[in-house]
Design an enzyme around this catalytic site. Structure first.
Site, mmCIF file in Angstrom:
data_model
loop_
_atom_site.group_PDB
_atom_site.id
_atom_site.type_symbol
_atom_site.label_atom_id
_atom_site.label_comp_id
_atom_site.label_asym_id
_atom_site.label_seq_id
_atom_site.Cartn_x
_atom_site.Cartn_y
_atom_site.Cartn_z
ATOM 1 N N GLY A 1 0.643 -1.323 -0.062
ATOM 2 C CA GLY A 1 -0.034 -0.025 0.118
ATOM 3 C C GLY A 1 0.813 1.260 0.039
ATOM 4 O O GLY A 1 2.123 1.305 0.050
ATOM 5 N N GLY B 1 2.470 5.028 1.280
ATOM 6 C CA GLY B 1 2.766 5.504 2.549
ATOM 7 C C GLY B 1 1.920 6.270 3.458
ATOM 8 O O GLY B 1 1.852 6.304 4.792
ATOM 9 N N GLY C 1 1.898 2.939 5.441
ATOM 10 C CA GLY C 1 2.876 3.612 6.311
ATOM 11 C C GLY C 1 2.511 4.316 7.565
ATOM 12 O O GLY C 1 3.081 4.098 8.918
ATOM 13 N N GLU D 1 16.484 4.893 9.513
ATOM 14 C CA GLU D 1 17.637 4.508 8.560
ATOM 15 C C GLU D 1 17.583 5.699 7.569
ATOM 16 O O GLU D 1 16.748 5.174 6.612
ATOM 17 C CB GLU D 1 18.013 3.172 7.975
ATOM 18 C CG GLU D 1 18.263 2.203 9.130
ATOM 19 C CD GLU D 1 19.578 2.150 9.724
ATOM 20 O OE1 GLU D 1 20.729 3.100 9.301
ATOM 21 O OE2 GLU D 1 19.723 1.481 10.690
ATOM 22 N N CYS E 1 22.005 5.121 0.023
ATOM 23 C CA CYS E 1 21.981 5.934 1.059
ATOM 24 C C CYS E 1 23.478 6.132 1.527
ATOM 25 O O CYS E 1 23.798 7.035 2.060
ATOM 26 C CB CYS E 1 21.203 5.622 2.188
ATOM 27 S SG CYS E 1 21.607 3.785 2.738
#
Ligand code: NAD
Length: 475
Positions: free
Chosen positions: A201, A203, A207, A245, A279
């Site tokens: 789904g 965010g 989320g 993170e 990242c």
């Protein structure tokens, strides 16, 4: 066409309670390759309830049972190798070799490492006067981004399983198919009902629902700082622990005794691997002023070793994940030019002959000042900023002059200078020269790069609470 319109709740594939779907695009061809359901809050509630119901028994499984489960998962993951590689190439656009050597291997390493770390992990320690017990934190909500579809999901799930925490996972809607394969693997090896739940789904619905859910005890999130901030705010309402993170703008400090060709190639590799959508990539290369011309030339020469093109045709750099990401990267390249940095390779627009697909020209800016936007903000594409320094103190100061602190890299020979530079950079992971990866070592950021540590025993600790017992009988 991969149409996955079901969620995985309480050990079964179930229909979504909503009817909304989202198409998944192959970024190399711009074609639709499948569809997922966008789950509803009702789907999420069912998944959380299944995890809550699983908690009493799953959290009490023995260490040996959990080691066996993680080893079985790693074995079955190996059986699905080809499919995992193909799927990541299709949904993310990463070249087949990178999908294998980086994405596939990272997922495998996290499951194997969690089993290894668990063997030596102590859940009870007796001290003079008290006993410390580490107990499962409860139900965990996991939210992951698109840039490493098996790495971030696997490290979180492996650590949660090692700690006995049932989970609800929401992977990125841009790259959801690798998580479907993981779910099939858990189903096949018999992960207990309710210990793993997948709700696909958006965010803003799933989320947001995870981070604010009163029955979720811990949220582990990987993604952008902006979303991390929302998650922390939501979690604050129920005093939920969070692990974040987030992004980075990591420095690569080249020492004056470094081999120029090797160091230049290492620098270009950072922006080329996964098309710079990493990242922890070094996106600021710091070189001694005295090496400027020689190093810049070596970087441009090194670019030819990282060809851009079709990820199925042996190239090293594939497209970016989406049109939106392509637009963002273009605007940063324009910004760098407007700010007065010198463009020595790449630039705006698509590479010649690559009109279809979200391809970007690997781009190198020199004469960059650390207060420029291209030196401060995470671009998340193949764009390098090269800066010069005159002393190691200055290199360390420039390295630390950003809001991030995820990683740092040092390249050179003199052990004392390597040590001094590695110690001076304020970041969670420093790599000296070409040292190989270590999946038992903690991974996570200082400053706005995040909160908490993943991987190995530190990763397992995130899913545990510490209980002190004074006067433990028998001790
Ligand atoms: P993102 O923050 O847009 O999305 C990440 C996940 O969060 C997705 O699953 C998304 O659906 C979900 N999400 C979006 N809005 C939400 C909300 N309001 N509440 C809860 N969840 C929500 O990030 P992205 O674009 O997918 O990923 C790129 C970012 O991830 C980069 O900034 C990168 O640096 C970061 N990243 C960090 C690490 C690390 O380990 N530090 C690793 C990989 C990527």
């Amino acid at each position: 066409m991969r149409n996955y319109l079901k969620h995985y709740i309480n050990g079964e594939w179930v229909e979504s309670t909503g009817s909304e779907t989202e198409e998944v695009i192959n970024p190399a061809t711009e074609e639709v390759i499948g569809k997922i359901s966008l789950g509803t809050k009702e789907d999420l509630d069912k998944a959380v309830q299944a995890a809550r119901d699983a908690f009493p028994s799953f959290s009490q499984t023995s260490k040996e049972e959990r080691i066996k489960m993680l080893e079985d998962i790693a074995k079955e993951y190996e059986n699905r190798k080809d499919e995992i590689i193909e799927t990541i190439t299709d949904e993310l656009g990463s070249p087949l070799k990178i999908s294998e050597k980086v994405h596939y291997m990272m997922g495998y390493n996290h499951f194997s490492q969690a089993a290894e770390s668990l063997k030596d992990f102590s859940f009870m320690e007796h001290h003079d006067g008290h006993t410390r017990v580490k107990e499962t934190i409860g139900v965990s909500g996991l939210i992951t981004p698109w840039n490493f579809p098996t790495n971030q999901t696997s490290t979180k799930i492996a650590s949660a399983f090692a700690a006995g925490s049932p989970v609800v996972l929401k992977p990125s809607e841009l790259t959801p198919f690798a998580a479907i394969i993981l779910t099939e693997i858990f189903d096949k090896v018999g992960v207990p009902k309710g210990a793993f739940n997948l709700v696909n789904g958006s965010g803003s619905v799933i989320g947001d629902g995870i981070s604010s859910h009163p029955d979720i005890d811990f949220v582990s999130f990987t993604g952008s700082g902006a979303t991390g901030e929302k998650i922390m705010k939501n979690a604050a309402e129920t005093i939920k622990r969070v692990a974040l993170e987030l992004g980075g703008k990591s420095p690569l400090v080249i020492l004056d005794d470094a081999n120029v060709e090797e160091a230049a190639k290492a620098a270009v590799n950072h922006i080329a691997t996964n098309s710079g959508q990493v990242c922890s990539a070094a996106t600021r290369t710091l070189i001694p002023s005295s090496m400027k011309e020689e190093f810049e030339k070596a970087m441009v020469d090194a670019l030819s070793e990282f060809p851009v093109g079709d990820p199925r045709e042996g190239n090293y750099v594939g497209p970016l994940v989406s049109k939106k990401q392509w637009d963002t990267v273009q605007s940063y390249i324009e910004k760098g030019m407007d700010e007065g940095a010198t463009l020595i390779a790449g630039g705006t627009g698509k590479p010649e002959g690559l009109d279809t697909g979200y391809y970007v020209k690997p781009t190198i800016f020199t004469d960059v000042k650390n207060d420029m936007v291209i030196a401060q903000e995470e671009i998340f594409g193949p764009v390098m900023s090269v800066l010069t320094y005159d002393t190691i103190e200055e290199a360390i100061e420039i390295s630390n002059d950003v809001v991030y602190g995820l990683a740092g890299y040092v390249y050179g020979k003199d052990p004392e200078t390597l040590r001094r530079t590695a110690s001076g950079i304020r970041a969670g992971r420093i790599k000296v020269n070409d040292t190989k990866a270590d999946f038992s070592a903690p991974f996570g950021g200082y400053k706005q790069s995040g909160i908490g540590r993943e991987w190995g025993d530190y990763g397992i600790d995130e899913y545990l609470e510490v209980k002190t017992i004074l006067g433990y009988p028998g001790k």
